[in-house]
Scaffold this motif. Structure first.
Motif, PDB file in Angstrom:
ATOM      1  N   GLU A 104      15.742   1.888 -22.819  1.00  0.00           N
ATOM      2  CA  GLU A 104      17.177   2.138 -22.660  1.00  0.00           C
ATOM      3  C   GLU A 104      17.464   2.006 -21.172  1.00  0.00           C
ATOM      4  OE1 GLU A 104      18.593   5.781 -24.417  1.00  0.00           O
ATOM      5  OE2 GLU A 104      17.712   5.298 -26.363  1.00  0.00           O
ATOM      6  N   GLY A 105      18.109   0.913 -20.819  1.00  0.00           N
ATOM      7  CA  GLY A 105      18.276   0.627 -19.394  1.00  0.00           C
ATOM      8  C   GLY A 105      16.896   0.394 -18.812  1.00  0.00           C
ATOM      9  N   GLY A 106      16.550   1.094 -17.759  1.00  0.00           N
ATOM     10  CA  GLY A 106      15.219   0.994 -17.172  1.00  0.00           C
ATOM     11  C   GLY A 106      14.293   2.107 -17.601  1.00  0.00           C
ATOM     12  N   ASN A 107      14.665   2.870 -18.622  1.00  0.00           N
ATOM     13  CA  ASN A 107      13.891   4.032 -19.052  1.00  0.00           C
ATOM     14  C   ASN A 107      13.134   3.772 -20.347  1.00  0.00           C
ATOM     15  OD1 ASN A 107      15.057   5.522 -16.923  1.00  0.00           O
ATOM     16  ND2 ASN A 107      16.793   6.057 -18.202  1.00  0.00           N
ATOM     17  N   ILE A 108      12.004   4.425 -20.483  1.00  0.00           N
ATOM     18  CA  ILE A 108      11.265   4.439 -21.748  1.00  0.00           C
ATOM     19  C   ILE A 108      11.689   5.709 -22.475  1.00  0.00           C
ATOM     20  CG2 ILE A 108       9.012   4.572 -22.833  1.00  0.00           C
ATOM     21  CD1 ILE A 108       7.916   3.249 -20.226  1.00  0.00           C
ATOM     22  N   VAL A 109      12.211   5.560 -23.690  1.00  0.00           N
ATOM     23  CA  VAL A 109      12.732   6.696 -24.450  1.00  0.00           C
ATOM     24  C   VAL A 109      11.964   6.823 -25.762  1.00  0.00           C
ATOM     25  CG1 VAL A 109      14.769   7.698 -25.544  1.00  0.00           C
ATOM     26  CG2 VAL A 109      15.004   6.385 -23.427  1.00  0.00           C
ATOM     27  N   MET A 110      11.409   8.009 -25.986  1.00  0.00           N
ATOM     28  CA  MET A 110      10.675   8.292 -27.219  1.00  0.00           C
ATOM     29  C   MET A 110      11.434   9.370 -27.991  1.00  0.00           C
ATOM     30  SD  MET A 110       6.785   8.270 -25.742  1.00  0.00           S
ATOM     31  CE  MET A 110       7.068   9.649 -24.661  1.00  0.00           C
ATOM     32  N   THR A 111      11.563   9.199 -29.307  1.00  0.00           N
ATOM     33  CA  THR A 111      12.240  10.193 -30.140  1.00  0.00           C
ATOM     34  C   THR A 111      11.434  10.426 -31.407  1.00  0.00           C
ATOM     35  OG1 THR A 111      13.599   8.482 -31.163  1.00  0.00           O
ATOM     36  CG2 THR A 111      14.559   9.656 -29.306  1.00  0.00           C
ATOM     37  N   GLY A 112      11.442  11.674 -31.856  1.00  0.00           N
ATOM     38  CA  GLY A 112      10.711  12.013 -33.069  1.00  0.00           C
ATOM     39  C   GLY A 112      11.067  13.395 -33.566  1.00  0.00           C
ATOM     40  N   ALA A 113      10.273  13.864 -34.517  1.00  0.00           N
ATOM     41  CA  ALA A 113      10.470  15.185 -35.107  1.00  0.00           C
ATOM     42  C   ALA A 113       9.114  15.727 -35.535  1.00  0.00           C
ATOM     43  CB  ALA A 113      11.412  15.105 -36.296  1.00  0.00           C
ATOM     44  N   TRP A 114       9.015  17.055 -35.617  1.00  0.00           N
ATOM     45  CA  TRP A 114       7.814  17.686 -36.149  1.00  0.00           C
ATOM     46  C   TRP A 114       8.194  18.997 -36.807  1.00  0.00           C
ATOM     47  CZ3 TRP A 114       9.230  19.284 -31.336  1.00  0.00           C
ATOM     48  CH2 TRP A 114       8.969  20.576 -30.963  1.00  0.00           C
ATOM     49  N   GLU A 115       7.277  19.523 -37.588  1.00  0.00           N
ATOM     50  CA  GLU A 115       7.508  20.787 -38.271  1.00  0.00           C
ATOM     51  C   GLU A 115       6.435  21.778 -37.843  1.00  0.00           C
ATOM     52  OE1 GLU A 115       7.640  22.242 -42.844  1.00  0.00           O
ATOM     53  OE2 GLU A 115       8.874  20.518 -42.303  1.00  0.00           O
ATOM     54  N   SER A 116       6.862  22.994 -37.484  1.00  0.00           N
ATOM     55  CA  SER A 116       5.947  24.053 -37.092  1.00  0.00           C
ATOM     56  C   SER A 116       6.389  25.344 -37.755  1.00  0.00           C
ATOM     57  CB  SER A 116       5.947  24.217 -35.570  1.00  0.00           C
ATOM     58  OG  SER A 116       5.079  25.261 -35.182  1.00  0.00           O
ATOM     59  N   ARG A 117       5.482  25.944 -38.509  1.00  0.00           N
ATOM     60  CA  ARG A 117       5.782  27.192 -39.244  1.00  0.00           C
ATOM     61  C   ARG A 117       6.988  27.014 -40.155  1.00  0.00           C
ATOM     62  NH1 ARG A 117       4.855  31.310 -34.231  1.00  0.00           N
ATOM     63  NH2 ARG A 117       2.649  30.865 -33.993  1.00  0.00           N
ATOM     64  N   GLY A 118       7.101  25.834 -40.751  1.00  0.00           N
ATOM     65  CA  GLY A 118       8.172  25.559 -41.697  1.00  0.00           C
ATOM     66  C   GLY A 118       9.508  25.223 -41.083  1.00  0.00           C
ATOM     67  N   VAL A 119       9.584  25.125 -39.752  1.00  0.00           N
ATOM     68  CA  VAL A 119      10.844  24.819 -39.062  1.00  0.00           C
ATOM     69  C   VAL A 119      10.757  23.407 -38.475  1.00  0.00           C
ATOM     70  CG1 VAL A 119      12.404  25.470 -37.193  1.00  0.00           C
ATOM     71  CG2 VAL A 119      11.225  27.239 -38.513  1.00  0.00           C
ATOM     72  N   ARG A 120      11.715  22.559 -38.837  1.00  0.00           N
ATOM     73  CA  ARG A 120      11.764  21.181 -38.351  1.00  0.00           C
ATOM     74  C   ARG A 120      12.461  21.140 -37.000  1.00  0.00           C
ATOM     75  NH1 ARG A 120       8.944  17.197 -39.951  1.00  0.00           N
ATOM     76  NH2 ARG A 120       9.834  15.148 -39.756  1.00  0.00           N
ATOM     77  N   ARG A 121      11.877  20.431 -36.049  1.00  0.00           N
ATOM     78  CA  ARG A 121      12.456  20.280 -34.713  1.00  0.00           C
ATOM     79  C   ARG A 121      12.522  18.802 -34.356  1.00  0.00           C
ATOM     80  NH1 ARG A 121       9.488  24.898 -34.670  1.00  0.00           N
ATOM     81  NH2 ARG A 121      10.520  26.725 -33.815  1.00  0.00           N
ATOM     82  N   LEU A 122      13.546  18.441 -33.615  1.00  0.00           N
ATOM     83  CA  LEU A 122      13.701  17.082 -33.110  1.00  0.00           C
ATOM     84  C   LEU A 122      13.349  17.082 -31.631  1.00  0.00           C
ATOM     85  CD1 LEU A 122      17.192  16.267 -34.665  1.00  0.00           C
ATOM     86  CD2 LEU A 122      14.929  15.774 -35.618  1.00  0.00           C
ATOM     87  N   TRP A 123      12.863  15.953 -31.131  1.00  0.00           N
ATOM     88  CA  TRP A 123      12.569  15.851 -29.704  1.00  0.00           C
ATOM     89  C   TRP A 123      12.942  14.477 -29.170  1.00  0.00           C
ATOM     90  CZ3 TRP A 123       8.932  12.243 -28.044  1.00  0.00           C
ATOM     91  CH2 TRP A 123       8.055  11.752 -29.002  1.00  0.00           C
ATOM     92  N   ARG A 124      13.189  14.442 -27.867  1.00  0.00           N
ATOM     93  CA  ARG A 124      13.512  13.207 -27.142  1.00  0.00           C
ATOM     94  C   ARG A 124      12.841  13.326 -25.778  1.00  0.00           C
ATOM     95  NH1 ARG A 124      17.656   9.205 -26.684  1.00  0.00           N
ATOM     96  NH2 ARG A 124      18.244   8.790 -24.528  1.00  0.00           N
ATOM     97  N   GLU A 125      12.079  12.312 -25.399  1.00  0.00           N
ATOM     98  CA  GLU A 125      11.380  12.328 -24.124  1.00  0.00           C
ATOM     99  C   GLU A 125      11.708  11.033 -23.384  1.00  0.00           C
ATOM    100  OE1 GLU A 125       7.042  13.676 -22.492  1.00  0.00           O
ATOM    101  OE2 GLU A 125       7.251  13.143 -24.599  1.00  0.00           O
ATOM    102  N   VAL A 126      12.064  11.161 -22.114  1.00  0.00           N
ATOM    103  CA  VAL A 126      12.475  10.006 -21.312  1.00  0.00           C
ATOM    104  C   VAL A 126      11.584   9.909 -20.078  1.00  0.00           C
ATOM    105  CG1 VAL A 126      14.341   8.945 -20.000  1.00  0.00           C
ATOM    106  CG2 VAL A 126      14.858  10.198 -22.107  1.00  0.00           C
ATOM    107  N   PHE A 127      11.014   8.720 -19.873  1.00  0.00           N
ATOM    108  CA  PHE A 127      10.262   8.405 -18.663  1.00  0.00           C
ATOM    109  C   PHE A 127      11.122   7.482 -17.819  1.00  0.00           C
ATOM    110  CE2 PHE A 127       6.908   9.720 -21.457  1.00  0.00           C
ATOM    111  CZ  PHE A 127       5.966  10.301 -20.623  1.00  0.00           C
ATOM    112  N   SER A 128      11.450   7.907 -16.614  1.00  0.00           N
ATOM    113  CA  SER A 128      12.247   7.115 -15.677  1.00  0.00           C
ATOM    114  C   SER A 128      11.380   6.763 -14.487  1.00  0.00           C
ATOM    115  CB  SER A 128      13.454   7.917 -15.180  1.00  0.00           C
ATOM    116  OG  SER A 128      14.235   8.352 -16.252  1.00  0.00           O
TER     117      SER A 128
END
Length: 81
Positions: free
Chosen positions: A25-49
């Motif tokens: 995205e532009g000059g950035n590396i963008v990673m997106t995903g999801a995981w579940e811990s203790r039955g709770v779903r979480r979303l994440w986004r990580e950007v390397f600039s």
């Protein structure tokens, strides 16, 4: 398509491993995903600039159920001579 897939594994991930997407995205590396811990779903986004030929910034956001992403981590790297 300008997009790659990755896999992330962690002991605290109820599913063991999850797929995530990687895109430029532009000059950035963008990673997106999801995981579940203790039955709770979480979303994440990580950007390397890449800030310069000697430095980068890595930022991680996580979304709890029903909430928007919030920044949980910021890492700055600098290559020393």
């Amino acid at each position: 398509a300008g997009q790659l897939k990755g896999i992330w594994c962690a002991a605290f991930n109820d599913e063991g491993c999850n797929a995530f997407t990687v895109a430029w995205e532009g000059g950035n590396i963008v990673m997106t995903g999801a995981w579940e811990s203790r039955g709770v779903r979480r979303l994440w986004r990580e950007v390397f600039s890449v800030d310069s030929d000697r430095s980068f910034t890595q930022t991680l956001w996580v979304a709890e159920p029903g909430q928007g992403l919030r920044q949980v981590s910021l890492v700055r790297g600098l290559r020393l001579k």
